[in-house]
Every structure is written in C-alpha cells, then in structure tokens.
Design a protein around this motif. Structure first.
Motif, PDB file in Angstrom:
ATOM      1  N   ASN A 364     -14.203  12.569 -21.809  1.00 36.60           N
ATOM      2  CA  ASN A 364     -15.093  12.233 -20.709  1.00 36.60           C
ATOM      3  C   ASN A 364     -14.975  10.779 -20.292  1.00 36.60           C
ATOM      4  O   ASN A 364     -15.901  10.207 -19.775  1.00 36.60           O
ATOM      5  CB  ASN A 364     -16.532  12.539 -21.096  1.00 36.60           C
ATOM      6  CG  ASN A 364     -16.884  11.854 -22.382  1.00 36.60           C
ATOM      7  OD1 ASN A 364     -15.998  11.339 -23.060  1.00 36.60           O
ATOM      8  ND2 ASN A 364     -18.148  11.824 -22.725  1.00 36.60           N
TER       9      ASN A 364
ATOM     10  N   GLN B 406      -5.035  26.404 -26.639  1.00 40.00           N
ATOM     11  CA  GLN B 406      -5.687  26.773 -25.383  1.00 40.00           C
ATOM     12  C   GLN B 406      -5.201  28.134 -24.894  1.00 40.00           C
ATOM     13  O   GLN B 406      -4.115  28.580 -25.234  1.00 40.00           O
ATOM     14  CB  GLN B 406      -5.361  25.725 -24.319  1.00 40.00           C
ATOM     15  CG  GLN B 406      -5.853  24.341 -24.640  1.00 40.00           C
ATOM     16  CD  GLN B 406      -7.318  24.180 -24.320  1.00 40.00           C
ATOM     17  OE1 GLN B 406      -7.805  24.759 -23.370  1.00 40.00           O
ATOM     18  NE2 GLN B 406      -8.021  23.404 -25.136  1.00 40.00           N
ATOM     19  N   ASN B 430       0.177  18.095 -20.913  1.00 40.30           N
ATOM     20  CA  ASN B 430      -1.279  18.015 -20.952  1.00 40.30           C
ATOM     21  C   ASN B 430      -1.770  17.244 -22.170  1.00 40.30           C
ATOM     22  O   ASN B 430      -2.837  16.648 -22.133  1.00 40.30           O
ATOM     23  CB  ASN B 430      -1.880  19.411 -20.941  1.00 40.30           C
ATOM     24  CG  ASN B 430      -1.749  20.037 -19.584  1.00 40.30           C
ATOM     25  OD1 ASN B 430      -2.091  19.416 -18.595  1.00 40.30           O
ATOM     26  ND2 ASN B 430      -1.218  21.233 -19.536  1.00 40.30           N
ATOM     27  N   SER B 501      -8.612  10.575 -13.595  1.00 40.30           N
ATOM     28  CA  SER B 501      -9.066  11.599 -12.661  1.00 40.30           C
ATOM     29  C   SER B 501      -7.902  12.156 -11.854  1.00 40.30           C
ATOM     30  O   SER B 501      -7.976  13.260 -11.328  1.00 40.30           O
ATOM     31  CB  SER B 501     -10.147  11.040 -11.734  1.00 40.30           C
ATOM     32  OG  SER B 501      -9.587  10.045 -10.939  1.00 40.30           O
ATOM     33  N   ASP B 504      -6.130  14.549 -14.656  1.00 42.95           N
ATOM     34  CA  ASP B 504      -6.935  15.708 -15.035  1.00 42.95           C
ATOM     35  C   ASP B 504      -7.980  15.945 -13.955  1.00 42.95           C
ATOM     36  O   ASP B 504      -9.030  15.317 -13.948  1.00 42.95           O
ATOM     37  CB  ASP B 504      -7.608  15.439 -16.386  1.00 42.95           C
ATOM     38  CG  ASP B 504      -8.267  16.690 -16.919  1.00 42.95           C
ATOM     39  OD1 ASP B 504      -8.355  17.664 -16.160  1.00 42.95           O
ATOM     40  OD2 ASP B 504      -8.680  16.679 -18.078  1.00 42.95           O
ATOM     41  N   PRO B 505      -7.689  16.829 -13.021  1.00 50.66           N
ATOM     42  CA  PRO B 505      -8.577  17.001 -11.871  1.00 50.66           C
ATOM     43  C   PRO B 505      -9.970  17.488 -12.271  1.00 50.66           C
ATOM     44  O   PRO B 505     -10.892  17.417 -11.457  1.00 50.66           O
ATOM     45  CB  PRO B 505      -7.864  18.062 -11.029  1.00 50.66           C
ATOM     46  CG  PRO B 505      -6.498  18.150 -11.573  1.00 50.66           C
ATOM     47  CD  PRO B 505      -6.557  17.727 -12.981  1.00 50.66           C
ATOM     48  N   ARG B 506     -10.115  17.968 -13.504  1.00 55.03           N
ATOM     49  CA  ARG B 506     -11.447  18.421 -13.914  1.00 55.03           C
ATOM     50  C   ARG B 506     -12.409  17.242 -14.004  1.00 55.03           C
ATOM     51  O   ARG B 506     -13.609  17.393 -13.909  1.00 55.03           O
ATOM     52  CB  ARG B 506     -11.380  19.112 -15.274  1.00 55.03           C
ATOM     53  CG  ARG B 506     -10.784  20.491 -15.209  1.00 55.03           C
ATOM     54  CD  ARG B 506     -10.599  21.037 -16.597  1.00 55.03           C
ATOM     55  NE  ARG B 506      -9.752  20.150 -17.398  1.00 55.03           N
ATOM     56  CZ  ARG B 506      -9.381  20.422 -18.630  1.00 55.03           C
ATOM     57  NH1 ARG B 506      -9.784  21.514 -19.214  1.00 55.03           N
ATOM     58  NH2 ARG B 506      -8.615  19.599 -19.295  1.00 55.03           N
ATOM     59  N   VAL B 507     -11.850  16.044 -14.259  1.00 52.68           N
ATOM     60  CA  VAL B 507     -12.698  14.864 -14.369  1.00 52.68           C
ATOM     61  C   VAL B 507     -12.843  14.238 -12.996  1.00 52.68           C
ATOM     62  O   VAL B 507     -11.865  13.891 -12.353  1.00 52.68           O
ATOM     63  CB  VAL B 507     -12.078  13.848 -15.342  1.00 52.68           C
ATOM     64  CG1 VAL B 507     -12.928  12.611 -15.396  1.00 52.68           C
ATOM     65  CG2 VAL B 507     -11.963  14.460 -16.699  1.00 52.68           C
ATOM     66  N   ARG B 508     -14.044  14.118 -12.529  1.00 55.12           N
ATOM     67  CA  ARG B 508     -14.255  13.517 -11.216  1.00 55.12           C
ATOM     68  C   ARG B 508     -14.845  12.130 -11.390  1.00 55.12           C
ATOM     69  O   ARG B 508     -15.697  11.910 -12.244  1.00 55.12           O
ATOM     70  CB  ARG B 508     -15.250  14.350 -10.411  1.00 55.12           C
ATOM     71  CG  ARG B 508     -14.685  15.662  -9.996  1.00 55.12           C
ATOM     72  CD  ARG B 508     -14.603  15.788  -8.495  1.00 55.12           C
ATOM     73  NE  ARG B 508     -13.894  17.010  -8.150  1.00 55.12           N
ATOM     74  CZ  ARG B 508     -14.485  18.191  -8.206  1.00 55.12           C
ATOM     75  NH1 ARG B 508     -15.741  18.269  -8.537  1.00 55.12           N
ATOM     76  NH2 ARG B 508     -13.807  19.269  -7.907  1.00 55.12           N
TER      77      ARG B 508
END
Lengths: 380, 511
Positions: A364, B406, B430, B501, B504-508
């Motif tokens: 995160n 995964q 990844n 970001s 990893d496009p999941r992190v905005r």
C-alpha cells in the motif's frame, strides 16, 4: 508482555486440505502457548537463542557486573608480559582455555577480557535501544493510529522529519553529542554507554512507529473494537485490552530486528570514534584499535568481529523465528509433513502460505500510508 | 495527479526544512567547535579568528537562518548566489561537496545496481527452488550478509583479500594439489546447489569440477592475470553464451529466429572489433557510449529483421546481446592497457588499491585512468554490494513466492504455457513491482550507509567529509552532506510512489 486471549483472533486451526481433519496438537491452547510452541519448533531460532544466551552468560559471568567479581582472572585494563607473541591459547582438543584464550595485544592486555567487556557494553546498548525505540515507537504509532486527526498529523510529520535523516548521520551526531555531554559533566565513562543507547534508541523508532500505526489503523476499524466501544469501554481500555495485544507480534519482531541493527550501528560508531570511548571497550573500538596490527596479530581483529556477527546473526534468526511464530497466516510450509502424505500435488504447494513472513512487501505504499517494512537497514 | 505531486513536493520541502534545522542544531551543540585550539600556542590569535569566520558568537538558531539564506540562493537559477557556508578550514562547502558528491554517487550507484541484479537473481532462484539445499544456502548467506558489520567486512577485504591477491599476483602460480582442491570444492558446491534427480546433480558436480579446473588452468598457463586478454575467440565464445542465455530466458529456445538474431549480433560485434580499435585510440567516454548504443541498435534491428511471429522478443534478445557484446569489446580494450597500468611506476605491480579514490600522481590516457578508477572502486563496491544484497534477495524471494501462489499463475499454467513463460512473463515481472518501492526507499539510507565503508577505505567521498566535520563540530559541511542525502531520498520516495501507481494499476494515487 503477557498474552491475553484476544477476542477476534480466528481459531488457529489448520485444517488438512486433503482429509479435512484437525491436527490434534492445536486444540485448547492459548495464543501464547501456540506462539511458544511454534517458536520452539523452529530449529534455527532455538539454536540461535541458545547461542545468544551462551554469549550473554559468558560475558556477564566472566567479568562480573559492577562490584560483583566474575570468574575470569584478568582485568580488561591490566597490562602484563606478552607470552608467546600474544598468541591465543584456546584449544578444543583437549578443551582448555589456557592463559589467554583469545591472545594478547602488544601491551599484554588479555583480549578475552576486553572482548567480554565489549560484548557486555554492546549488549547493554542494544537492550537500551530496544526498550527506548520500542516504547517511543509504540506510543507514537499507537496514538496516531488510534486517535487520528491532529494527533496523527503532528506525530507522523515528526516521524517523517526524523526518518529523512539517514540513521548513520543521525546516530553519529547523537553519539558526538553524548560524548561531549558526558565529558563536560565529568560523569563516569560508563554513562556514555547508557547515553549512547538512549540516543540511538531515540533515533531509530520511526520505522516501528509507522508499522504500529498501520496495525492500529486496521485494528480500530474491526468489529470487536466497535463492540467494545458500544459496551462503553474507555479509549485506554480499548487500546490496552483490545488493540495492543493484537499488535504484540509486530512489535516484538520489529524490536528484535531493530536490536540487531542497533548493535551493528553501535559498533560502527565506536569504530569511527563516535561511540563508546576509552577506557571502556566496545567490540567496535577493539577492531579499530587493532586493525593496524592485522598483519602480525590477526586474532585481535578476528575475535571481536566474530562476536559481533554471532550476536547480530542469532538475533536476526530469533526475529525470523518469532515472525513465523506470531503470524499464523504466514506460517511456513512443513516439507516433512508433505513428504509423509507422500503425494506431490503441485509444484508450488506451499507458495500461498509461505510468503516470507514479515518481509511482506509494502503493497500500500502508493498512498501516503507508506509502511516501510524494514527497520533501519541503513544503520550499517 | 498534478495536485498530488504539488502537495507531495510542498510537504517534502517542509519536512526537509524541519530536518535540516534539527541537524544543524544537533551539530552545532554537539561539542566545542574550538576544542582543538586550546592547547595551541597561537590560541590568542586563532580563537578570535575562527569565532569571526564561523560567526560563533551568534546563537546556533540564528546561524541556521543565515545558512538557510545562503542555501536558498541555490534555488535561484544562474544567479551565482549559491552558498552553503564555509568549512572550518575556510573552504566553500559547495566546492567541497561537488567533488565528494560525485565520488559517493558513483560508488553507491554501481554498488546498488550490482546488488539489485545479484540480489534479485538470488531471491528469484531461491523462491523457485523453495526448501532445496540451494534455498537454505542462499537464505543463510543473506542472513549472514545482514549481520556483517560493514567496517569489519571492509577491513577484512582490505587486509586479506586485497593484500593477499596482490601478493599472489607477484608470482601467480598454484600447486597442482591446490588446483585440484579448489576444483573439487567448486564441484561439490555445484553438486549441492543443483537440483533434480541424483544423476543430474552428479553430472552438474562433475561439470563444475571440470569447468573450474579448466578455467584456472587456462588462466595460469597463459599468464592471464599479468596479461589479461579476451581477443576474438573469447569474445565470440562469451557472446554466444550470452545470446543463448538471453534466448532461453526471454524467448525460449524454440524461437529459433530470436536465437539467430542474437547470434547475428555477436557476428556484427566481431566484425566491428577491428575498426573500433582505431577509434578507441583517442577514445573517451563518448566513444564507449556510442559503441554501446550502436550495438544495442544493431541487435534490436537484427531481431526485428529476423522477425517471425513475435518481433518484440527477437528485438529484446538482440538488444541484450548487443549490449553485452559492446561491454566485452570495451573490456577487451581495458585489458590491453592492464600490463601498462600494473607496471607503471606508481602501481609497482600491486594493482588492487586499499585507500583513496585514485592513485596520486598517476597520469595516463583514458584507459589507464579508467583502470585506476576501477581498482579503487573495486573493494568498496564489493562491500556495499554484499551489504545491500541481502535485503533485495529476501524481498524478491518473498514477493516471488507470493506471486507464484496467485490464481493468475495457476491460470497461466492451466493454459498450457511453458514454465519459462509462466515464470518470466507472468510471475517475474509482477514480483518486481514491490521491489521498485523498496529500492527507492533504500537509496537515501545507502548513501548514508556508505559513510562507514568510505571511511575505512579512505575513499574521498561524502562519508569522509561528514565524519571529519562531525569530529570537528563543523556544521556547514555536515549540512551539505545531509542536504544531498535528504534531497535524494525525498526525490526517490516521490518517484517510488508515482511509479508504483503506474506499475500496479490497482494502486491509485489520491488526486
């Protein structure tokens, strides 16, 4: 810290995916017992613990503490005649210590006594750093994670300010400060050791504070905390009875790792002359005094180094073992058990559960909740 | 996005201001800045002079703001108002820093790149062979690297590795027994770290023995250490190895076109070898860069022309091969100058340096000074690499293990993709994402950590400047060093968050 039974922890029952039966050894045990059992099942960690305890006992009993004398005959400062070129007399077959097991320096001082004193002082610094950094880091992280708002803003900006100064730079400045403070106040030289521990501790808490804050942020949103709040529990009670027990794992593991980098930092500072001062010995100071004699008396250089590596290595292994023990989600896959069931279901059967404990990558880090997973590796 | 960056920049500046104030105060009060003058017979004149020069009669808080005023002048472009104060000896900190900074940044950059490459490779390999002997071996080694005190390692490298290797170079010969013993140990290591069936492992062990024996025998028999060379045959051999490895990793050996592209690049490199030698005579850094770029372009072009169903793969293989062939040609040229360098009057046959960042008084062409650089950087770089390598390898192992579990990796396998494609395309890429953050966060700490290594090797970088100034209670150079590390750390943290970001496009990013 004792291990109160946390309310929310899911049952630590690991089901065998093939047969669905519960292993018998996990029934009816408290969290503390489980952790202890897992820790003592880890060979590397247990061996490390034994070695570390041996080093502690050896250094404490050989020279004694304060007024209490130890069993070793030489004093670190006592000069004497150099026997046999100061060569080490330690032998394993037959086991005997001899007159000077680790050898002597060119003034005839006994290296074993000096190394033991260095080990004692390095351990003292390490423990003080652990206590101070643990306390400050937990308090700062806990307060900002629980109360949020202004408390968090102020405390976290403070953390940012300190974390941006590389630990070596900060510690070197603080070490210099400690030395001149002790000198101007004419305190006994041992005060430098304590002051160094205090100040390095005050420099190395920020990573821990960030981790603890992250833990608090997630835990305070959990249902059991809501339940406690509805039941009318005060903030103090929620923090100490409900949240803190659940963060003990993270805190313990990180304090351990912090201590291993603290001993490296302290010896490095002493090596540079910004740490423990003469006439006290530190393992780092022993190396810096004796490195010029490397060609003629290499043992003066080897023994202190071996002790530093041994202490840091064992603590790292213990920290790793604690991490495995505290975090059941990241438990290591047991290859023996898999072999007993005798079938190879998948090439990577364990990959899901065995992501290396605690070196959990900071996923995160994109938002401003950067949880920096390591504890000051730059301290070297 | 822009508002996010602006907000981050403003916070960064405020944090930097706070931290610089803290560092200035701590340095200023950490001792008596006049301590070295008290016993001096000329103290009567020297003390007032220094008080005057460093403004010591104003309180440290006010002195900080004077310093800040000078430092803010650096932000005005082309105004020549930049001043970071003077050191105790009266030198401008800006000029002190500009030299020291270059040295340290070069050292840290090389060390970090090596640590990243080696650390990630070790981590990935040990994750793919989890719980094998190889994995346990690497795990133990990384823990050991974690626990090594940097100064001890540095002294060890200096006193044992460098001096003994230099002694060895005086008369490079080994008895046949020693040669056999080294080869047996190497074979044993190969046996222990290899995996699979017993027959394969024994074969690997024997191979390790033979290869090690052959290499050492070759080196000793041709007096290679005194007159190192690559020449056409060795460049060709190594180039082909690189081409094959690149193909295996990036395209798979079944993609013959990619392999041909790589081999064609090696041939072009060999053809270029002779004309390039003439260019190298007056050569400088630009020639080297041009060669590298040309070779990469040649490789990419070859891959593109060889084409096939996947032009990109061929181009990548060709590009990587071209890069390494260019490096080999450059290495060969440096080796040609090695005997001149070693036998020059300043070196006297002991090339591996243990102090300083260049041999004082040595003069020579580009190649000689380049070699001098190399011999001085070698030991500190090894030291920094070993220390930084541990955390990269642990993190990449953890990250790779997580990825391999995964669902999409299982999907990739279920589609029937080869193990190479699954590992290199789906998992490896990844697994690198979290490492991008880690590396960026580490940079500031690494520059700080290099202080200790530098001071052992008397490497004239920022570390020495810092330690010296802390001992002297001299705030201005300390502030200079802190400013550099602080700014670098800040910039890299910001880059890390932005790059994350993207990766990893999941992190905005909170805009």
């Amino acid at each position: 810290m004792s291990q109160p039974q946390p309310i929310d922890v899911p049952q630590q029952v690991e089901q065998n995916p093939q047969t669905g039966e519960k292993p018998e050894d996990v029934r009816g045990k408290s969290q503390g017992q489980l952790v202890r059992q897992r820790f003592f099942g880890n060979t590397g960690a247990v061996v490390s613990l034994i070695v570390l305890l041996f080093i502690v006992v050896l250094s404490v009993t050989s020279l004694g503490v304060g007024p209490i004398p130890g069993w070793w005959k030489w004093n670190p400062d006592a000069t004497g005649t150099v026997l046999n070129g100061g060569r080490p007399t330690l032998s394993l077959l037959p086991p005997s210590l001899g007159e000077h097991p680790f050898g002597q320096d060119n003034l005839g001082r006994d290296l074993f006594a000096m190394a033991m004193q260095g080990t004692q002082y390095s351990l003292v610094v390490m423990i003080v750093v652990g206590i101070i950094a643990g306390l400050v880091g937990t308090v700062v992280g806990g307060l900002s994670g629980y109360f949020r708002g202004w408390t968090e803003a102020v405390l976290m900006r403070l953390t940012d300010v300190i974390i941006i100064i590389p630990l070596v730079i900060l510690a070197a400045l603080l070490g210099r400060l400690a030395i001149s403070w002790v000198r101007t106040h004419n305190l006994p030289t041992f005060a430098t050791v304590i002051a160094l521990g205090l100040l390095i501790g005050l420099a190395s808490w920020p990573p821990l504070a960030r981790l603890v804050r992250g833990e608090f942020l997630t835990l305070r949103e959990r249902e059991f905390v809501d339940a406690a709040r509805l039941a009318g529990a005060s903030s103090g009670r929620i923090i100490f009875k409900h949240i803190l027990p659940n963060t003990v794992g993270v805190i313990t593991v990180n304090i351990t790792l912090l201590m291993s980098s603290a001993i490296l930092l302290e010896t490095a500072l002493s090596y540079l002359g910004l740490g423990i001062q003469a006439p006290d010995w530190s393992l780092g100071r022993l190396i810096s005094e004796n490195q010029t004699a490397f060609a003629t008396r290499p043992w003066l250089f080897w023994w202190p180094g071996v002790f530093i590596v041994a202490i840091a290595l064992t603590i790292n292994f213990i920290g790793d073992g604690l991490r495995d023990a505290f975090d059941p989600r990241q438990r290591k896959f047991n290859p023996k058990r898999a072999r007993e069931t005798g079938e190879r279901t998948d090439q990577y059967p364990d990959a899901l559960t065995a992501s290396e404990p605690g070196t959990k990558p900071a996923v995160n880090a994109g938002a401003d909740t950067g949880t920096r997973g390591d504890t000051g590796r730059d301290g070297r | 996005m822009i508002s996010y960056i602006l907000r981050r920049l403003i916070t960064a500046v405020l944090i930097l201001l706070g931290a610089s104030f803290l560092v200035y105060l701590m340095t200023a009060v950490s001792g008596d800045p006049l301590w070295d003058l008290y016993g001096n017979p000329n103290a009567q004149q020297l003390i007032p002079a220094r008080v005057e020069a460093l403004n010591l009669d104003t309180p440290p808080v006010l002195r900080y703001f004077t310093w800040l005023g000078g430092a803010l002048g650096c932000l005005v472009p082309f105004a020549d108002t930049c001043s970071l104060g003077v050191s105790r000896e009266g030198q401008e900190v800006t000029s002190l820093l500009s030299f020291a900074m270059g040295q340290t940044i070069m050292l840290v950059t090389i060390g970090t790149i090596l640590a990243i490459v080696v650390g990630i490779t070790l981590g990935i390999v040990s994750a793919l062979r989890q719980y094998s002997g190889l994995d346990y071996g690497i795990t133990f080694l990384t823990f050991l690297c974690f626990s090594l005190p940097s100064f001890w390692l540095a002294v060890l490298l200096k006193e044992v590795a460098a001096i003994q290797f230099n002694d060895f170079l005086q008369n490079p010969s080994l008895s046949i027994g020693a040669l056999l013993a080294i080869s047996v140990v190497a074979g044993l290591i190969w046996f222990l770290v290899s995996f699979g069936r017993m027959r394969t492992r024994i074969l690997m062990g024997v191979l390790g023995f033979v290869v090690t024996f052959g290499i050492i025998y070759f080196v000793l028999a041709t007096n290679w250490l005194a007159h190192p060379f690559l020449g056409i045959p060795l460049i060709a051999l190594t180039g082909i190895l690189v081409a094959v490895t690149a193909t295996v990793l990036m395209a798979g050996l079944r993609n013959k076109r990619a392999l041909y592209a790589g081999l064609a690049t090696v041939v072009v490199g060999l053809v270029l070898y002779f004309p390039v030698q003439a260019l190298f005579v007056g050569g400088g850094l630009l020639t080297l860069l041009a060669l590298v770029v040309v070779m990469i372009l040649v490789g990419v072009g070859a891959g593109y022309v060889a084409g096939g169903y996947d032009r990109g793969q061929g181009a990548r293989v060709g590009g990587v091969t071209g890069f390494f062939v260019a490096l080999l040609i450059i290495l060969d040229r440096f080796m040609q100058s090695w005997p001149d360098y070693v036998n020059s009057g300043h070196i006297r046959g002991r090339p591996i340096a243990t102090a300083n960042s260049s041999t004082p008084g040595l003069s020579g062409d580009f190649w000689i000074t380049g070699l001098d650089r190399f011999t001085h950087l070698l030991l500190p770089t090894i030291c920094i690499t070993l220390l930084a390598l541990a955390s990269y390898s642990r993190y990449s192992r953890a990250s790779m293990l997580e990825i391999m579990g995964q669902d999409y990796v299982r999907t990739a396998r279920a589609k029937g993709l080869s193990e190479r494609t699954v590992v290199m395309r789906h998992a490896f890429r990844n697994a690198l994402i979290p490492l991008a953050t880690l590396v960026a966060y580490d940079i500031g700490g690494l520059i700080g950590g290099a202080i200790i290594t530098e001071s052992v090797f008397a490497f004239t970088g920022m570390g020495q400047l810092f330690i010296q100034s802390v001992r002297n209670v001299d705030p201005n150079p300390v502030m200079g060093v802190f400013l550099i590390t602080g700014i670098v750390a800040m910039v890299f943290n910001l880059i890390a968050d932005l790059v994350y970001s993207v990766l990893d496009p999941r992190v905005r990013v909170k805009a």
